[in-house]
Design a protein around this motif. Structure first.
Motif, PDB file in Angstrom:
ATOM      1  N   VAL A 303       0.757  -0.974  -0.044  1.00 55.69           N
ATOM      2  CA  VAL A 303      -0.105   0.147  -0.035  1.00 55.69           C
ATOM      3  C   VAL A 303       0.849   1.344   0.011  1.00 55.69           C
ATOM      4  O   VAL A 303       1.785   1.231   0.789  1.00 55.69           O
ATOM      5  CB  VAL A 303      -0.903  -0.129   1.242  1.00 55.69           C
ATOM      6  CG1 VAL A 303      -1.497   1.459   1.474  1.00 55.69           C
ATOM      7  CG2 VAL A 303      -2.001  -1.063   1.283  1.00 55.69           C
ATOM      8  N   GLY A 337      -3.046  -0.084  -3.602  1.00 57.10           N
ATOM      9  CA  GLY A 337      -3.897   0.885  -2.760  1.00 57.10           C
ATOM     10  C   GLY A 337      -2.988   2.159  -2.564  1.00 57.10           C
ATOM     11  O   GLY A 337      -1.875   2.242  -2.508  1.00 57.10           O
ATOM     12  N   ALA A 339      -3.177   5.730  -0.478  1.00 58.45           N
ATOM     13  CA  ALA A 339      -4.048   6.530   0.535  1.00 58.45           C
ATOM     14  C   ALA A 339      -3.134   7.962   0.895  1.00 58.45           C
ATOM     15  O   ALA A 339      -1.896   8.017   0.920  1.00 58.45           O
ATOM     16  CB  ALA A 339      -4.021   5.783   1.753  1.00 58.45           C
ATOM     17  N   THR A 355      -7.584   0.959   3.886  1.00 60.88           N
ATOM     18  CA  THR A 355      -6.585   0.483   2.586  1.00 60.88           C
ATOM     19  C   THR A 355      -5.722  -0.853   2.613  1.00 60.88           C
ATOM     20  O   THR A 355      -5.741  -1.649   1.994  1.00 60.88           O
ATOM     21  CB  THR A 355      -5.925   1.704   1.923  1.00 60.88           C
ATOM     22  OG1 THR A 355      -6.505   2.751   1.798  1.00 60.88           O
ATOM     23  CG2 THR A 355      -5.265   1.226   0.589  1.00 60.88           C
ATOM     24  N   LYS A 358      -7.922  -3.746   3.095  1.00 66.01           N
ATOM     25  CA  LYS A 358      -8.462  -4.252   2.023  1.00 66.01           C
ATOM     26  C   LYS A 358      -7.541  -4.885   1.074  1.00 66.01           C
ATOM     27  O   LYS A 358      -7.730  -6.022   0.350  1.00 66.01           O
ATOM     28  CB  LYS A 358      -9.129  -3.045   1.203  1.00 66.01           C
ATOM     29  CG  LYS A 358      -9.728  -3.576  -0.031  1.00 66.01           C
ATOM     30  CD  LYS A 358     -10.292  -2.342  -0.916  1.00 66.01           C
ATOM     31  CE  LYS A 358     -10.823  -2.572  -2.278  1.00 66.01           C
ATOM     32  NZ  LYS A 358     -11.448  -1.453  -2.958  1.00 66.01           N
TER      33      LYS A 358
END
Length: 455
Positions: A303, A337, A339, A355, A358
């Motif tokens: 992420v 992801g 963010a 995020t 997920k």
């Protein structure tokens, strides 16, 4: 609670001669205790040591290579010692040689291990390099579960071995503290926070846990050791690991920094999700891309956190540009992801955790075999494999070998001749068809018949 120390889990490494058992033993104990040589049969007696992998401590047993031998012979006595080690073990690591392929001895002794009714983890050693993981999948036919491609010599695949070992380290009730997970409770989600020096990693950890646990400041490189912190987010147990900043290799000359970098890399290998923290004003520098590529090659979920978002003026276009750059520069993890946050003010940190969770779900995803083969039929019809030297490449069957990350095996003829562009087409199609954004996807090929075709 009893004052007696909890007994260490006993892990035995078994397999035929010269598959790399002693090399793995040395790596897990962190010393060259076992003699290693290319000549088979070097190890004759059982050798024990204190092993460690991540935060797992155990008793590791190196054994003589299993060989079919006449009763009373030296080889038979060595085999008896190995059988005794299996009987005393809590977990058995059954090792094969992915490079050499399976032998009759592998199959014979896989049956012996199976009859022991001990938990077995199947390791396909010497699986380094481009074709290593593909060769490892031959070990499926032993019936011992999913093979884990590893390289004892190079230390590859240890993160997957950690994941396989961890469920066997349930602490008995009489040794458990009040804060230990109860039976059936999920283990903590392991998250490593990585990035360039001064990206705000320690500040983010402090913000998430709500205390000044990590030393922070304007100076780059304050964090040297990788430090783990246990924490809860929305009732879910989390283990956060703050790591040292990762600079370009050519700039790392100080011995202490080299150790810090090695510690950070080790944290990535044992993480489930890696948060790569970027400076929102100058994201996707060359070093950021190098770190992301390493995380992807290790098979970890990733992420991206755009930190210092409070300093960005035109947020709409900045976010759009960042998403476009991410998909263009890192197509191997397309849809990862992303963010936006400010570790300093706390803005967006909860969104970052959403995020992360997920991404972890996608990394663990399994797809039914029937659905995969419906996908394969439609994909091949839409864009058949190219002909090579006038001969058509055929792909007949597909299945998911494992999750964490999602890994697929495709069976067919002459698949080794598929061009890289067609393999990328298959990966992108898998990602789109089964909603697998951002996670590394492994596709391996085997020239074999459909294993379910005759059933």
């Amino acid at each position: 609670m009893s004052d007696q120390a909890a007994p260490l889990v006993v892990v035995a490494i078994v397999g035929r001669p010269n598959v790399g058992k002693s090399t793995l033993f040395n790596r897990l104990v962190g010393k060259r205790l076992a003699l290693v040589d290319d000549q088979p049969g070097v190890t004759r007696d059982r050798r024990e040591g204190d092993g460690r992998l991540g935060d797992l401590d155990f008793r590791i047993v190196d054994t003589a290579g299993l060989e079919h031998a006449a009763d009373g012979s030296l080889q038979a006595r060595m085999r008896a010692g190995t059988e005794a080690a299996i009987a005393e073990a809590d977990v058995v690591l059954f090792m094969t040689d992915a490079r050499a392929g399976l032998t009759a001895d592998d199959e014979r002794f896989a049956d012996l291990v199976r009859r022991s009714h001990k938990p077995v983890i199947l390791l396909a050693n010497k699986a380094e390099g481009r074709g290593g993981a593909t060769a490892a999948y031959e070990a499926y036919s032993l019936g011992l579960g999913d093979p884990i491609p590893v390289s004892s010599e190079h230390g590859e695949g240890l993160g997957d071995l950690y994941d396989a070992l961890q469920p066997h380290f349930v602490i008995p009730e009489e040794y458990a503290e009040d804060d230990e997970p109860e039976e059936g409770e999920e283990p903590p989600l392991r998250i490593a926070i990585v990035g360039r020096p001064n990206a705000g990693k320690s500040t983010l950890v402090n913000r998430l846990i709500g205390s000044d646990r990590m030393l922070t400041g304007p100076e780059a490189g304050i964090t040297r050791d990788s430090v783990s912190v246990d924490w809860e987010w929305r009732g879910r147990r989390i283990r956060l690991v703050d790591t040292a900043g990762l600079r370009k290799r050519a700039r790392v000359v100080d011995k202490l920094e080299k150790l810090s970098v090695a510690d950070a890399i080790r944290s990535i290998k044992f993480a489930e999700v890696v948060v790569l923290l970027l400076d929102a004003e100058v994201p996707f520098e060359k070093q950021d891309l190098s770190i992301a590529d390493f995380v992807s090659r290790e098979g970890r979920s990733i992420v991206f956190g755009l930190n210092k978002w409070d300093l960005v003026e035109n947020r709409g276009s900045a976010l759009s540009n960042a998403r476009e750059a991410l998909d263009r520069l890192l197509p191997q993890i397309k849809g990862a992801g992303l963010a936006t946050l400010s570790a300093e003010t706390g803005e967006g940190v909860d969104r970052l955790m959403q995020t992360v969770v997920k991404a972890h779900e996608v990394w663990n995803k399994r797809v039914p075999t029937a659905a995969i083969n419906r996908w394969l039929e439609a994909t091949l019809e839409r864009h058949p494999p190219p002909a090579v030297s006038g001969k058509r490449i055929k792909i007949r069957y597909a299945t998911q070998a494992k999750a964490r990350p999602p890994s697929f095996v495709l069976f067919g003829t002459r698949t080794s001749e598929l061009p890289d562009s067609y393999v990328r087409y298959l990966v992108n199609s898998l990602r789109e068809s089964f909603d697998l954004p951002g996670t590394p996807i492994r596709v391996n090929f085997r020239a074999a018949e459909n294993p379910y075709g005759k059933k």
